[in-house]
Write a protein that holds these residues in place. Structure first.
Motif, PDB file in Angstrom:
ATOM      1  N   ILE A 262       0.817  -1.228   0.000  1.00  0.00           N
ATOM      2  CA  ILE A 262       0.000   0.000   0.000  1.00  0.00           C
ATOM      3  C   ILE A 262       0.848   1.276   0.000  1.00  0.00           C
ATOM      4  O   ILE A 262       0.348   2.349  -0.343  1.00  0.00           O
ATOM      5  CB  ILE A 262      -0.977   0.032   1.194  1.00  0.00           C
ATOM      6  N   TYR A 263       2.110   1.168   0.402  1.00  0.00           N
ATOM      7  CA  TYR A 263       2.943   2.373   0.457  1.00  0.00           C
ATOM      8  C   TYR A 263       3.939   2.455  -0.700  1.00  0.00           C
ATOM      9  O   TYR A 263       4.784   3.342  -0.727  1.00  0.00           O
ATOM     10  CB  TYR A 263       3.676   2.433   1.800  1.00  0.00           C
ATOM     11  N   THR A 264       3.811   1.537  -1.629  1.00  0.00           N
ATOM     12  CA  THR A 264       4.695   1.550  -2.795  1.00  0.00           C
ATOM     13  C   THR A 264       4.480   2.824  -3.602  1.00  0.00           C
ATOM     14  O   THR A 264       3.346   3.173  -3.952  1.00  0.00           O
ATOM     15  CB  THR A 264       4.438   0.308  -3.683  1.00  0.00           C
ATOM     16  N   ASN A 265       5.579   3.517  -3.855  1.00  0.00           N
ATOM     17  CA  ASN A 265       5.583   4.733  -4.683  1.00  0.00           C
ATOM     18  C   ASN A 265       4.711   5.855  -4.110  1.00  0.00           C
ATOM     19  O   ASN A 265       4.197   6.690  -4.851  1.00  0.00           O
ATOM     20  CB  ASN A 265       5.130   4.396  -6.115  1.00  0.00           C
ATOM     21  N   LYS A 266       4.580   5.890  -2.768  1.00  0.00           N
ATOM     22  CA  LYS A 266       3.787   6.928  -2.110  1.00  0.00           C
ATOM     23  C   LYS A 266       4.702   7.962  -1.449  1.00  0.00           C
ATOM     24  O   LYS A 266       5.784   7.648  -0.962  1.00  0.00           O
ATOM     25  CB  LYS A 266       2.877   6.319  -1.040  1.00  0.00           C
ATOM     26  N   SER A 267       4.210   9.219  -1.433  1.00  0.00           N
ATOM     27  CA  SER A 267       4.902  10.298  -0.737  1.00  0.00           C
ATOM     28  C   SER A 267       4.228  10.475   0.624  1.00  0.00           C
ATOM     29  O   SER A 267       3.034  10.789   0.690  1.00  0.00           O
ATOM     30  CB  SER A 267       4.822  11.593  -1.548  1.00  0.00           C
ATOM     31  N   ILE A 268       4.991  10.267   1.702  1.00  0.00           N
ATOM     32  CA  ILE A 268       4.415  10.170   3.050  1.00  0.00           C
ATOM     33  C   ILE A 268       5.055  11.200   3.980  1.00  0.00           C
ATOM     34  O   ILE A 268       6.279  11.386   3.958  1.00  0.00           O
ATOM     35  CB  ILE A 268       4.643   8.751   3.628  1.00  0.00           C
ATOM     36  N   LEU A 269       4.229  11.843   4.804  1.00  0.00           N
ATOM     37  CA  LEU A 269       4.732  12.785   5.810  1.00  0.00           C
ATOM     38  C   LEU A 269       4.354  12.288   7.200  1.00  0.00           C
ATOM     39  O   LEU A 269       3.227  11.849   7.421  1.00  0.00           O
ATOM     40  CB  LEU A 269       4.165  14.186   5.577  1.00  0.00           C
ATOM     41  N   ILE A 270       5.300  12.384   8.133  1.00  0.00           N
ATOM     42  CA  ILE A 270       5.056  11.998   9.519  1.00  0.00           C
ATOM     43  C   ILE A 270       5.408  13.170  10.425  1.00  0.00           C
ATOM     44  O   ILE A 270       6.551  13.638  10.423  1.00  0.00           O
ATOM     45  CB  ILE A 270       5.897  10.771   9.921  1.00  0.00           C
ATOM     46  N   SER A 271       4.422  13.662  11.163  1.00  0.00           N
ATOM     47  CA  SER A 271       4.702  14.717  12.144  1.00  0.00           C
ATOM     48  C   SER A 271       5.067  14.065  13.469  1.00  0.00           C
ATOM     49  O   SER A 271       4.606  12.967  13.775  1.00  0.00           O
ATOM     50  CB  SER A 271       3.483  15.620  12.323  1.00  0.00           C
ATOM     51  N   GLY A 272       5.884  14.746  14.265  1.00  0.00           N
ATOM     52  CA  GLY A 272       6.347  14.134  15.517  1.00  0.00           C
ATOM     53  C   GLY A 272       7.172  12.891  15.251  1.00  0.00           C
ATOM     54  O   GLY A 272       7.163  11.934  16.026  1.00  0.00           O
ATOM     55  N   ALA A 273       7.921  12.922  14.131  1.00  0.00           N
ATOM     56  CA  ALA A 273       8.639  11.727  13.674  1.00  0.00           C
ATOM     57  C   ALA A 273       9.778  11.333  14.607  1.00  0.00           C
ATOM     58  O   ALA A 273      10.244  10.194  14.572  1.00  0.00           O
ATOM     59  CB  ALA A 273       9.180  11.949  12.261  1.00  0.00           C
ATOM     60  N   GLY A 274      10.233  12.259  15.438  1.00  0.00           N
ATOM     61  CA  GLY A 274      11.331  11.940  16.344  1.00  0.00           C
ATOM     62  C   GLY A 274      10.881  11.291  17.637  1.00  0.00           C
ATOM     63  O   GLY A 274      11.709  10.807  18.410  1.00  0.00           O
ATOM     64  N   LYS A 287      10.781  -0.733   5.364  1.00  0.00           N
ATOM     65  CA  LYS A 287      10.649  -2.050   4.728  1.00  0.00           C
ATOM     66  C   LYS A 287       9.766  -1.992   3.487  1.00  0.00           C
ATOM     67  O   LYS A 287       9.586  -2.998   2.799  1.00  0.00           O
ATOM     68  CB  LYS A 287      10.052  -3.043   5.725  1.00  0.00           C
ATOM     69  N   THR A 288       9.176  -0.809   3.197  1.00  0.00           N
ATOM     70  CA  THR A 288       8.310  -0.647   2.029  1.00  0.00           C
ATOM     71  C   THR A 288       9.051   0.132   0.936  1.00  0.00           C
ATOM     72  O   THR A 288      10.117   0.692   1.166  1.00  0.00           O
ATOM     73  CB  THR A 288       7.020   0.104   2.403  1.00  0.00           C
ATOM     74  N   ASN A 289       8.448   0.178  -0.215  1.00  0.00           N
ATOM     75  CA  ASN A 289       9.064   0.894  -1.359  1.00  0.00           C
ATOM     76  C   ASN A 289       8.410   2.257  -1.564  1.00  0.00           C
ATOM     77  O   ASN A 289       7.877   2.557  -2.635  1.00  0.00           O
ATOM     78  CB  ASN A 289       8.944   0.046  -2.629  1.00  0.00           C
ATOM     79  N   PHE A 290       8.433   3.071  -0.527  1.00  0.00           N
ATOM     80  CA  PHE A 290       7.829   4.405  -0.637  1.00  0.00           C
ATOM     81  C   PHE A 290       8.627   5.260  -1.633  1.00  0.00           C
ATOM     82  O   PHE A 290       9.820   5.039  -1.872  1.00  0.00           O
ATOM     83  CB  PHE A 290       7.767   5.091   0.726  1.00  0.00           C
ATOM     84  N   LYS A 291       7.935   6.271  -2.162  1.00  0.00           N
ATOM     85  CA  LYS A 291       8.589   7.187  -3.092  1.00  0.00           C
ATOM     86  C   LYS A 291       9.390   8.237  -2.342  1.00  0.00           C
ATOM     87  O   LYS A 291      10.541   8.543  -2.677  1.00  0.00           O
ATOM     88  CB  LYS A 291       7.527   7.865  -3.969  1.00  0.00           C
ATOM     89  N   LYS A 292       8.762   8.789  -1.298  1.00  0.00           N
ATOM     90  CA  LYS A 292       9.404   9.861  -0.531  1.00  0.00           C
ATOM     91  C   LYS A 292       8.866   9.835   0.905  1.00  0.00           C
ATOM     92  O   LYS A 292       7.686   9.605   1.123  1.00  0.00           O
ATOM     93  CB  LYS A 292       9.114  11.214  -1.167  1.00  0.00           C
ATOM     94  N   LEU A 293       9.776  10.080   1.870  1.00  0.00           N
ATOM     95  CA  LEU A 293       9.385  10.105   3.270  1.00  0.00           C
ATOM     96  C   LEU A 293       9.835  11.431   3.876  1.00  0.00           C
ATOM     97  O   LEU A 293      11.035  11.722   3.942  1.00  0.00           O
ATOM     98  CB  LEU A 293      10.029   8.933   4.019  1.00  0.00           C
ATOM     99  N   ILE A 294       8.850  12.246   4.277  1.00  0.00           N
ATOM    100  CA  ILE A 294       9.150  13.554   4.871  1.00  0.00           C
ATOM    101  C   ILE A 294       8.903  13.446   6.370  1.00  0.00           C
ATOM    102  O   ILE A 294       7.775  13.180   6.810  1.00  0.00           O
ATOM    103  CB  ILE A 294       8.271  14.672   4.272  1.00  0.00           C
ATOM    104  N   VAL A 295       9.952  13.606   7.151  1.00  0.00           N
ATOM    105  CA  VAL A 295       9.819  13.506   8.605  1.00  0.00           C
ATOM    106  C   VAL A 295       9.978  14.898   9.208  1.00  0.00           C
ATOM    107  O   VAL A 295      10.930  15.610   8.901  1.00  0.00           O
ATOM    108  CB  VAL A 295      10.838  12.502   9.204  1.00  0.00           C
ATOM    109  N   ILE A 296       9.017  15.302  10.040  1.00  0.00           N
ATOM    110  CA  ILE A 296       9.087  16.625  10.663  1.00  0.00           C
ATOM    111  C   ILE A 296       8.981  16.493  12.184  1.00  0.00           C
ATOM    112  O   ILE A 296       8.285  15.626  12.696  1.00  0.00           O
ATOM    113  CB  ILE A 296       8.002  17.597  10.132  1.00  0.00           C
ATOM    114  N   ASP A 297       9.701  17.345  12.872  1.00  0.00           N
ATOM    115  CA  ASP A 297       9.659  17.381  14.333  1.00  0.00           C
ATOM    116  C   ASP A 297      10.191  18.738  14.781  1.00  0.00           C
ATOM    117  O   ASP A 297      11.100  19.290  14.152  1.00  0.00           O
ATOM    118  CB  ASP A 297      10.513  16.254  14.925  1.00  0.00           C
ATOM    119  N   HIS A 298       9.624  19.265  15.863  1.00  0.00           N
ATOM    120  CA  HIS A 298      10.089  20.569  16.356  1.00  0.00           C
ATOM    121  C   HIS A 298      11.261  20.423  17.320  1.00  0.00           C
ATOM    122  O   HIS A 298      11.884  21.411  17.701  1.00  0.00           O
ATOM    123  CB  HIS A 298       8.945  21.328  17.035  1.00  0.00           C
TER     124      HIS A 298
END
Length: 598
Positions: A262-274, A287-298
């Motif tokens: 389900i995450y193959t070739n997907k652009s994903i953002l996670i807030s509070g990633a830290g 472990k998935t084939n995501f396209k892009k992973l954007i991790v944000i944390d303050h």
């Protein structure tokens, strides 16, 4: 002082001082009797004072150079002889250089050999006697241990630490071997006879070996209050640590489901990633084939730590930013064409938020509502909110703010036509997360402090971090919009039982009537804290298409009611009116249990 010395609690200065006095006294005796052996009468001490001073200075330099003061004499064994042999050779050489290059003091040539040799043997005898003394004093309280994993280099240190009943090790080279009368058993042999053995502690030197037997002996360990510790040896010293496995303690298994593609070739953002949950979502997505992973944390530290734990990949983007920074978040969503958002950022420490009420309301509700609206405007396909079981009939502001966020999500999901599919996931307590009780208990145990429990009957639903992250990631597969998902978490767990397990598996005992290691101290419920938590508001749920994941069936809030509720909450926030806020939270869709403060 002697009692502290035996318990290894003496001040480091006094420890070094005692060792120095001991060794200098031995050196004086050695020198005086060496002269007697050579000239066969007791010489006037004044005639050899220079030799005494020089030899003392030579030994002092070696004492600090070889860091003799750091040695644990209680663990002295044949492996320790090597260090003292080096000291003997160097000491003897320096004494010889001094004796052969002076003509003022009376130093017979044979004394060059007699004195260092006599001193060397006297030191060894001294160390052996000290080790025997400690072993004798500690023997009555010595524990009888089964040691999982055999390492010949640690045998002597272990022998001084506990009475070894047997080793368990599956290396072929150790099969049916005996060391100093102690058997090395294979796991299969141990399984057949463990109930016949007399032991009160398990030492885990090799976790792989322990895992082969641990399920078999779990009930025996618990019923007989067998202590458990992890160990390693360093510099002939035993270093102990706790053995923690939540699933093992409570005889449960992780409820993990495959993510598929389900995450193959997907652009994903996670807030509070830290944070604890956010970072584990990231690790599972690797472990998935995501396209892009954007991790944000303050939090700079959390984001820095996460970046060090992740592989260097061009499609993982780190953003040091708060999710409430609307302009920057909008830019990130558009530039990266984000399709899926997991919103893990939140304030969640209950007692702290009771004292910072509007910080909780702003971050967990108002800012989260704006973040959701930004997602709609940016055509994000899926938005998953991390909620909490504290949102169910909340008795604290943290829970109330999370319930408000759930209502906002349902309102936006059902509002007009847009492309964003919203859902929320309601957690119980996540064991070993930054906000859980486990790190607090562990700190208290490690430092021999009283373990503080708010109430002996307090219960909580628990899940592991891996389960929590997996639950979040799987909801995207089954969400149709507006759901509140939760995990089948089994029966709730008494925190008192968790505390007992953690003490026992740290190799310590519960203090009762002044006897034992760790006291369990009941301190009373904190502000906003319940004896028990719930996962369902309307007491109804249905199983989803994924085993162990359920959907809560709840009365939906009408959009007009939500708009009115939002307006009232916002007004109380702007006017900083806490009393007004708490009365608003009595709304039937929130059911905040608020007692009027007079």
């Amino acid at each position: 002082m002697i009692d502290n010395l035996i318990k290894n609690k003496i001040d480091p200065f006094w420890r070094v001082f005692i060792i120095l006095i001991n060794d200098i006294l031995l050196l004086n005796i050695s020198l005086y009797f060496s002269y007697f052996l050579r000239i066969e009468y007791f010489i006037n001490i004044y005639l050899i004072k220079n030799v005494l001073i020089i030899s003392t200075l030579i030994y002092l330099s070696l004492f600090f150079f070889f860091k003799i003061y750091k040695q644990y004499f209680r663990y002295f064994n044949p492996n320790s002889y090597q260090l003292y042999f080096k000291i003997y050779i160097i000491f003897g050489a320096l004494i010889a250089i001094y004796a052969l290059n002076q003509d003022q003091d009376f130093i017979p040539r044979s004394l060059i050999l007699i004195f260092p040799t006599f001193f060397f043997f006297l030191l060894l005898i001294n160390r052996i006697l000290i080790a025997k003394f400690f072993q004798t004093r500690l023997l009555p309280n010595q524990k009888r241990a089964i040691v999982f994993g055999f390492n010949a280099n640690s045998f002597n240190a272990l022998s001084s630490y506990v009475k070894i009943v047997c080793f368990v090790d599956d290396k072929k080279i150790n099969k049916k071997r005996i060391i100093n009368g102690i058997e090395i058993l294979q796991s299969d042999d141990f399984a057949n006879i463990y109930k016949k053995l007399s032991f009160n502690i398990i030492l885990i030197h090799n976790d792989v070996i322990f895992r082969k037997s641990r399920n078999l002996i779990r009930s025996f360990i618990i019923q007989n209050n067998i202590l458990v510790q992890k160990i390693l040896t360093k510099n002939n010293e035993i270093i102990t640590s706790s053995y923690f496995d939540f699933n093992y303690f409570f005889k449960r298994k992780n409820k993990i489901n495959s993510l598929g593609n389900i995450y193959t070739n997907k652009s994903i953002l996670i807030s509070g990633a830290g944070g604890s949950i956010g970072s584990n979502i990231v690790f599972q997505l690797l472990k998935t084939n995501f396209k892009k992973l954007i991790v944000i944390d303050h939090s700079e530290y959390n984001l820095y730590k996460l970046s060090n734990d992740l592989p260097s990949r061009k499609n993982i983007i780190f953003n040091l930013i708060n999710f409430n920074n609307k302009s920057e978040i909008k830019k990130i969503l558009h530039e990266n064409k984000v399709e899926i958002i997991f919103h893990a950022a939140a304030y969640k420490h209950v007692p702290l938020l009771e004292k910072n009420i509007f910080s909780a309301i702003k971050n967990n509700f108002l800012d989260t509502f704006d973040f959701m609206k930004l997602s709609i405007n940016s055509n994000v396909k899926n938005f998953c909110l991390i909620s909490s079981d504290k949102a169910v009939r909340p008795t604290n502001i943290m829970g109330a703010s999370k319930r408000l966020a759930e209502l906002a999500l349902i309102y936006l999901n059902n509002k007009g036509k847009h492309k964003t599919n919203f859902c929320s996931v309601r957690f119980g307590n996540v064991i070993n997360s930054s906000g859980s009780v486990k790190p607090v208990f562990q700190y208290q145990i490690d430092n021999n402090l009283p373990l503080t429990l708010t109430h002996k009957k307090i219960i909580r639903y628990f899940m592991t971090i891996e389960e929590a992250a997996n639950l979040v990631l799987n909801t995207i597969k089954i969400s149709k919009g507006g759901e509140v998902f939760l995990l089948d978490m089994g029966d709730p767990i008494k925190l008192y039982d968790l505390a007992k397990f953690m003490i026992q598996f740290s190799g310590k005992t519960i203090k009762k009537n002044g006897s034992g290691d760790i006291e369990i101290k009941t301190v009373g419920l904190r502000d906003g804290e319940k004896l028990y938590e719930e996962l369902l508001i309307d007491k109804a749920s249905v199983q989803s298409s994924i085993k162990s994941i359920y959907q809560s069936l709840e009365t939906k809030i009408h959009h007009k009611h939500f708009i009115k509720l939002y307006s009232e909450i916002y007004d109380s926030y702007k006017s900083n009116n806490i009393k007004s806020l708490k009365k608003i939270l009595l709304n039937e869709h929130i059911n905040y249990l608020y007692k009027d403060e007079k």
